[in-house]
Every structure is written in C-alpha cells, then in structure tokens.
Design an enzyme around this catalytic site. Structure first.
Site, short mmCIF file in Angstrom:
data_model
loop_
_atom_site.label_atom_id
_atom_site.label_comp_id
_atom_site.label_asym_id
_atom_site.label_seq_id
_atom_site.Cartn_x
_atom_site.Cartn_y
_atom_site.Cartn_z
N HIS A 125 39.03 3.08 26.65
CA HIS A 125 38.54 3.61 25.43
C HIS A 125 37.71 5.11 25.70
O HIS A 125 37.75 6.00 25.26
CB HIS A 125 37.88 2.94 24.40
CG HIS A 125 36.37 2.76 24.55
ND1 HIS A 125 36.03 1.38 25.30
CD2 HIS A 125 35.40 3.46 24.72
CE1 HIS A 125 34.75 1.55 25.58
NE2 HIS A 125 34.28 2.54 25.02
N ASP A 155 41.15 -3.21 27.63
CA ASP A 155 40.18 -2.00 27.66
C ASP A 155 39.80 -1.49 28.97
O ASP A 155 38.49 -1.27 29.20
CB ASP A 155 38.99 -2.10 26.66
CG ASP A 155 38.30 -0.84 26.31
OD1 ASP A 155 38.96 0.33 26.46
OD2 ASP A 155 37.14 -0.89 26.11
N ASN A 228 27.21 4.34 28.05
CA ASN A 228 27.13 3.14 29.05
C ASN A 228 28.67 2.50 29.40
O ASN A 228 28.72 1.97 30.35
CB ASN A 228 26.28 2.14 28.48
CG ASN A 228 24.93 2.25 28.92
OD1 ASN A 228 24.04 2.54 28.11
ND2 ASN A 228 24.59 2.18 30.39
N SER A 229 29.42 2.69 28.10
CA SER A 229 30.92 2.42 28.51
C SER A 229 31.39 2.40 29.68
O SER A 229 31.51 3.71 30.21
CB SER A 229 31.73 2.88 27.33
OG SER A 229 31.49 2.24 26.26
#
Length: 384
Positions: A125, A155, A228-229
């Site tokens: 994402h 993901d 942070n993803s």
C-alpha cells in the site's frame, strides 16, 4: 590408650599439613569448576549489555538498513470534463488542460534493505498507486526505485535500487518470538525522519482483522504511526522479526495497537518475488466458514475447531478429490485447522501440483482424503 591418641593426633596433623601445602601451591586441585555460573554469565551477556547501554547496539545495527520511501502519483482533478476529449478544444487548450487536471500527490513510507545489491522490502500500500518512487538511505543519499513485484494478499512489495554494498538487515526467526518480548519499531512517522520506538509483543497470530487476505500478524504496543508502514520491527539483537504494516486508530495516530507481518511470511514472499516477480500459492477450491458453538453443537463436535466447507468449486482440486459441502476440515498434512483463516494460510503454503492429505469429519467420522494441490488463481478474493 595414650599411645593410640598420639598416633591419631599425628595423622591429623600430617593431613592438615598436606592440605595446607596443596591449597598454597596448587589451589586448582581443591576447587571444582562451577559450570552453572559460567552458563548463567553467558546467558546474561545480552541482558547486561541492555542494562548498561539500552538498545543502542540493536538500533545501530538495524537502522542503516531502514530507508524512507517517497512516492509521487499524478491524479486527475476533473476526469469527466465535458470538453476534455473534444479535438478542437484540445487543439487550443490541450496542454494547459493537462497541467490543470493532473496534480501530483505525494506520500511517504518506510522500507527495509534485504540484500546488499539493492532489494528493499516494504508494504504494497506504500507504493501501489505511485508513478515515481524515491528511496532515501540512512546516509542521506537518494535513489530512484523500480518495483520488482507486489503481493496485495499480504500487503508486501519488493523494490530495487541501483546501488551496491548496501547494509542488508539480518533476519531473525519470528516463530521463536513470545508474547512479552521487547521489540523496537524503526520507520519514518509523519515524515519527520527516521525514528525508533520501543514496546513489547502484545499478541501473536492476530487475524480476522479485515486488513489482508492472509493475516498472521504480530501485535505490538511500540508506537507505529503513518509513515512507519513498511519499516522494521526488530528484536533486542537488531534482527528483523516483522514488517510494520498497520495500526488500529480512531484519529490516525498511534493508540498502542500496531500490527507487523512476521518475517517468516515476508521472507517467503520476498524470495518468490525476487526470483519470479510473482507469488505462487496453493489452492483447492472451497468456500469455508468458521465453526461457531452452535454449529459445533449441531454437528456433535466436542470443540469449535475446524472449518466448515460451505461450497466446492466445480472441477476444482477439492471437487475432483470428492470433498462435499458439509464436510468439516480439521487438518491438512497433519497441521491442525483452527478456523477458516488458519486453513487459508495453510493451504496457501502448499505447493501446486503436489499431493496433500486433508483430514475431514463427515457424518461424525474422521476421514482422510488425498488431493493434488492447484495454483491459486487471480483475482485474490476467490474460493479457497
């Protein structure tokens, strides 16, 4: 009597003298090695280092491997403009209209260097809608990145930058982690720059969250925020145990519930993408649902474990093997099926064209059925 007592006294005196000489000149002879003390000291080396220096050693080891990711996407402001496709209108205003209609949208995230020649692991994402991807390394340098492959079902995505001799992170064994273990999250929250937060593992094997198709999350209370993803979740030795993926939040900020994809899953996805560009998963072609207490009672089951087969896809591996709606799947290759999500994860790990043995309960009796595993087709949301 006095003579015997004299002999005894002299013997004791001689023995004491010998012991004194041995103790004085050969102390090791009378001292037994204390193995438990050595083992305890070795086991507490890491704890002692943490008590003295905190987590600086782990952070200094892992931080150079964590990168910031900046993406740019061109979005149309008015895709349904009445005159946009009119040839005469475009002849006079085409270029200006394109400039007005398309505005850049920027977003940010994090990633982890997983090979010295420039492979980077991140969340799908983070880069799914990007037209341009730029990676900023810990030394301040920047490089353009290309997408090697993506896996929306977990993901995850793998990027590549044209750099050599990069500091690749060390992989840990996430299967050995326990609830209560200390973990550190490294990423780029809100674009402020590389940041480290500390917490513990709050839970393991979290699923049924509706985030990904395949869910087996590490839950942590280490602060994870937007940006942070795709960053690293590491242990106290600085080794990667997960890829930070999502947060539970009502206002967009951290509320002490963050989720990371275990490194065991991330590594499998990364290896398949880097070798073939895609991820291949097993598939048998069934629709399933969890066993509720009510269903367990109606099927005379002792527990609510397993997955009820609600439908079988025509001409699928399950159909050819003779599975029927109403069968209860309780095991796959001796691995217990707790619910539909665990079933989905186990089947996905099977290799297409290889045999698997399914344990089912049919009419109150346990039956083993062998089948040949198929390849999971696209799109992702299909019967398993």
């Amino acid at each position: 009597m006095r003579h015997l007592w004299s002999i005894f006294s002299q013997a004791v005196t001689v023995c004491l003298g010998i012991l004194f000489v041995l103790k004085l000149f050969y102390p090791g002879v009378l001292t037994q090695p204390s193995q438990p003390a050595v083992t305890k000291q070795a086991a507490t080396n890491t704890t002692a280092a943490i008590a003295k220096n905190g987590y600086r050693t782990a952070v200094s080891k892992a931080m150079p491997s964590v990168v910031n990711i900046f993406t740019t996407a061109r979005i149309s402001q008015d895709p349904h403009h009445a005159l946009k496709n009119d040839p005469l209108f475009r002849h006079f205003f085409g270029d200006e209209m394109e400039e007005e209609d398309e505005q850049p949208e920027n977003s940010l995230g994090s990633g982890v260097i997983v090979s010295a020649d420039g492979l980077i692991l991140t969340n799908n994402h983070v880069i799914s809608s990007a037209d341009q991807i730029e990676v900023a390394l810990s030394d301040g340098s920047k490089s353009s990145a290309t997408v090697v492959g993506t896996d929306p079902d977990t993901d995850l995505a793998v990027l590549k930058i044209d750099r050599k001799n990069l500091p690749a992170i060390t992989f840990s064994n996430s299967d050995q982690m326990k609830v209560g273990d200390v973990v550190l999250a490294i990423g780029n929250p809100f674009g402020v720059g590389q940041t480290v937060t500390q917490g513990i593992i709050s839970a393991l094997g979290r699923n049924h969250l509706g985030i990904n198709t395949f869910e087996n999350f590490i839950q942590t209370d280490a602060s994870i925020n937007p940006g942070n993803s795709g960053g690293a979740l590491i242990d106290v030795n600085g080794s990667l145990i997960g890829i930070n993926s999502a947060i539970y939040s009502r206002n967009g900020g951290s509320m002490g519930i963050g989720f990371a994809i275990p490194v065991s899953i991330a590594k499998q996805v990364m290896e398949q993408i880097s070798s073939s560009g895609t991820v291949t998963r097993g598939w048998i072609g069934i629709e399933a649902q969890d066993i509720t207490p009510e269903l367990a009672e109606s099927f005379n089951l002792k527990t609510a474990n397993g997955s009820l087969i609600a439908g079988v896809l025509l001409d699928s591996p399950a159909d050819r093997a003779g599975l029927r709606p109403g069968d209860i799947l309780v095991g796959i290759d001796d691995k217990p099926v707790a619910d539909s999500q665990s079933m989905l994860n186990i089947i996905a790990m099977l290799k297409p064209r290889e045999k698997a043995t399914l344990s089912i309960i049919r009419a109150g009796k346990k039956v083993n059925i062998a089948l040949v595993v198929g390849k999971r087709p696209l799109p992702s949301k299909i019967p398993q």
